[in-house]
Design a protein around this motif. Structure first.
Motif, short mmCIF file in Angstrom:
data_model
loop_
_atom_site.label_atom_id
_atom_site.label_comp_id
_atom_site.label_asym_id
_atom_site.label_seq_id
_atom_site.Cartn_x
_atom_site.Cartn_y
_atom_site.Cartn_z
N ALA A 185 49.94 97.32 80.23
CA ALA A 185 50.42 97.21 81.60
C ALA A 185 50.60 95.74 81.99
N ALA A 186 49.71 94.87 81.53
CA ALA A 186 49.87 93.44 81.79
C ALA A 186 51.13 92.92 81.10
N ASP A 187 51.38 93.38 79.88
CA ASP A 187 52.59 93.03 79.14
C ASP A 187 53.83 93.48 79.91
N THR A 188 53.83 94.69 80.41
CA THR A 188 54.98 95.22 81.15
C THR A 188 55.17 94.46 82.46
N THR A 189 54.09 94.13 83.12
CA THR A 189 54.19 93.37 84.37
C THR A 189 54.80 92.00 84.13
N LEU A 190 54.33 91.31 83.09
CA LEU A 190 54.89 90.00 82.76
C LEU A 190 56.34 90.13 82.30
N THR A 191 56.64 91.16 81.53
CA THR A 191 58.02 91.40 81.10
C THR A 191 58.93 91.61 82.30
N THR A 192 58.45 92.33 83.30
CA THR A 192 59.23 92.55 84.52
C THR A 192 59.50 91.23 85.23
N GLY A 193 58.49 90.37 85.28
CA GLY A 193 58.68 89.05 85.87
C GLY A 193 59.69 88.21 85.10
N VAL A 194 59.61 88.27 83.79
CA VAL A 194 60.56 87.53 82.95
C VAL A 194 61.98 88.09 83.16
N MET A 195 62.07 89.40 83.29
CA MET A 195 63.37 90.03 83.54
C MET A 195 63.96 89.53 84.86
N TRP A 196 63.11 89.38 85.88
CA TRP A 196 63.57 88.87 87.16
C TRP A 196 64.10 87.44 87.01
N VAL A 197 63.34 86.60 86.29
CA VAL A 197 63.79 85.22 86.06
C VAL A 197 65.11 85.22 85.30
N ASP A 198 65.21 86.07 84.27
CA ASP A 198 66.44 86.17 83.49
C ASP A 198 67.62 86.55 84.39
N CYS A 199 67.38 87.46 85.30
CA CYS A 199 68.43 87.87 86.25
C CYS A 199 68.87 86.70 87.12
N GLN A 200 67.91 85.87 87.54
CA GLN A 200 68.24 84.72 88.37
C GLN A 200 69.03 83.68 87.57
N VAL A 201 68.62 83.45 86.34
CA VAL A 201 69.29 82.44 85.50
C VAL A 201 70.70 82.87 85.14
N TYR A 202 70.87 84.13 84.79
CA TYR A 202 72.18 84.60 84.31
C TYR A 202 72.97 85.38 85.35
N HIS A 203 72.49 85.41 86.58
CA HIS A 203 73.22 85.98 87.72
C HIS A 203 73.63 87.44 87.53
N TYR A 204 72.65 88.28 87.22
CA TYR A 204 72.91 89.72 87.25
C TYR A 204 71.85 90.38 88.11
N ALA A 205 72.12 91.58 88.56
CA ALA A 205 71.30 92.22 89.59
C ALA A 205 70.01 92.80 89.02
#
Length: 174
Positions: free
Chosen positions: A115-135
């Motif tokens: 669950a900690a891995d998934t939570t951090l992955t979700t955060g990384v996904m959010w950052v990735d969305c910000q960097v590459y401009h997708y929703a």
């Protein structure tokens, strides 16, 4: 072969197994990935401790990204953090509680670590969305399913790890 050489070889084999499981033996269902790629990270961390778990995760994930469809990107290092966290937490647990655990005792810690891995992955996904401009909003409905997949993986890992660790322990003594 001395103990350090065996450890290095085992870490390398675990990292290679991670690449195979993550890249070639996984089921991608859109934003949900079903894979047992955490198994070699968990195994290395349980056998040798947190640093080995982290190294296996970093090397395995880096090679998996490099060989996979994503290649090197501005967020590659960020995507390596969640599996490294999984290796670190599992290794710290094994160092404190011992590596010879039964499935019942392993299940809850593994579920929490996943669950900690998934939570951090979700955060990384959010950052990735910000960097590459997708929703990011297109991925949020799947977050619950990713935690549900963690529940299944925790059961599978808790059942697989104890007999594998026992078998490897017997092999090391002979």
């Amino acid at each position: 072969m001395n103990r350090n050489a065996k450890r290095l070889v085992t870490d390398g084999l675990c990292a290679a197994l991670y690449v195979v499981l993550a890249s070639y033996l996984s089921l991608n269902l859109g934003p949900i990935k079903l894979s047992l790629d955490g198994l070699p990270i968990l195994l290395g961390a349980m056998l040798f401790g947190p640093m080995d778990g982290v190294v296996i995760a970093l090397v395995g994930n880096f090679l998996s990204q490099l060989l996979g469809p994503y290649g090197l990107s501005a967020t590659t290092a960020l995507w390596m953090l969640p599996p490294a966290l999984l290796g670190l937490l599992t290794g710290l647990y094994a160092t404190r509680r011992g590596r010879n655990q039964n499935a019942r005792r392993l299940f809850l810690p593994l579920l929490l670590f996943l669950a900690a891995d998934t939570t951090l992955t979700t955060g990384v996904m959010w950052v990735d969305c910000q960097v590459y401009h997708y929703a990011f909003a297109t991925y949020t409905p799947y977050i619950v399913w990713r935690y549900a997949a963690d529940l299944i993986k925790a059961v599978v890992y808790a059942l697989l790890l104890p007999p594998v660790i026992r078998a490897l322990g017997k092999e090391r003594r002979s």
